[in-house]
Design a protein around this motif. Structure first.
Motif, short mmCIF file in Angstrom:
data_model
loop_
_atom_site.label_atom_id
_atom_site.label_comp_id
_atom_site.label_asym_id
_atom_site.label_seq_id
_atom_site.Cartn_x
_atom_site.Cartn_y
_atom_site.Cartn_z
N GLU A 115 28.67 -50.79 -59.80
CA GLU A 115 29.75 -50.21 -58.98
C GLU A 115 30.22 -51.24 -57.97
OE1 GLU A 115 29.34 -46.24 -57.20
OE2 GLU A 115 27.49 -46.08 -58.35
N ILE A 116 31.52 -51.36 -57.85
CA ILE A 116 32.11 -52.15 -56.78
C ILE A 116 32.95 -51.16 -55.98
CG2 ILE A 116 33.66 -54.04 -56.16
CD1 ILE A 116 32.91 -55.27 -58.95
N ILE A 117 32.57 -50.93 -54.74
CA ILE A 117 33.26 -49.96 -53.88
C ILE A 117 33.76 -50.71 -52.66
CG2 ILE A 117 33.09 -47.75 -52.67
CD1 ILE A 117 30.32 -47.42 -54.12
N GLU A 118 35.07 -50.64 -52.44
CA GLU A 118 35.67 -51.30 -51.29
C GLU A 118 36.59 -50.33 -50.58
OE1 GLU A 118 35.87 -55.83 -53.05
OE2 GLU A 118 37.63 -54.55 -53.32
N LYS A 119 36.76 -50.54 -49.28
CA LYS A 119 37.68 -49.69 -48.53
C LYS A 119 38.48 -50.55 -47.57
CE LYS A 119 34.19 -48.28 -45.18
NZ LYS A 119 33.62 -47.25 -44.38
N PHE A 120 39.77 -50.24 -47.52
CA PHE A 120 40.72 -51.02 -46.74
C PHE A 120 41.66 -50.11 -45.97
CE2 PHE A 120 39.89 -53.22 -50.75
CZ PHE A 120 39.55 -54.49 -50.35
N TRP A 121 42.33 -50.67 -44.98
CA TRP A 121 43.51 -50.05 -44.38
C TRP A 121 44.69 -50.50 -45.23
CZ3 TRP A 121 42.38 -46.35 -41.26
CH2 TRP A 121 41.27 -46.43 -40.42
N ALA A 122 45.65 -49.61 -45.47
CA ALA A 122 46.76 -49.98 -46.36
C ALA A 122 48.06 -49.28 -45.98
CB ALA A 122 46.39 -49.62 -47.79
N LYS A 123 49.17 -49.99 -46.20
CA LYS A 123 50.49 -49.39 -46.01
C LYS A 123 50.75 -48.34 -47.08
CE LYS A 123 52.73 -53.31 -43.78
NZ LYS A 123 53.74 -54.37 -43.93
#
Length: 134
Positions: A115-123
């Motif tokens: 699993e590759i789990i990433e979280k970002f702020w996004a427009k």
């Protein structure tokens, strides 16, 4: 061939471990609070549009999930900035993986070996998912 898709939406922040327990007639009864029920319904509706024609079975899988959270009004966050606040990445995938199992993406989510789990702020908020056979 990998399964890959983007679901534009405000990602739910309710996670699977928010299930509650009540004692009824001396026995524990587990239930989902309203925000978790709403998250389940929202994810089911969006994921249901992307069920692969053939269910993954018998092959180890890598699943990449990128959680793109909306940038709060007036904040100093920027598009693509790593999100380092709750919810925790290890809690985010449980509910969608359970839903994907129920919808028939795979025989069992135990097939997910990576699993590759990433979280970002996004427009453009949403959830990006890629499933690959290993």
């Amino acid at each position: 061939m990998p399964t890959e898709f983007f679901m534009p939406m405000k990602p739910p922040t309710a996670t699977h471990q928010e299930k509650q327990v009540a004692v009824v007639d001396g026995k524990p009864v587990f239930y989902e609070p309203d925000d978790l029920k709403a998250a389940r319904a929202k994810l089911t509706a969006h994921l249901g549009k992307h069920v692969p024609q053939k269910k993954y079975s018998g092959v180890a899988l890598r699943v990449t999930v990128k959680w793109l959270f909306p940038i709060p009004e007036g904040s100093k966050h920027y598009d693509g900035e790593w999100k380092k606040t709750k919810p925790d990445t290890h809690n985010l995938n449980k509910l969608p993986f359970d839903i994907m199992t129920n919808l028939g993406f795979w025989k069992d989510d135990a097939l997910v070996a990576s699993e590759i789990i990433e979280k970002f702020w996004a427009k453009l908020p949403g959830i990006y998912i890629k499933i690959e056979e290993l």
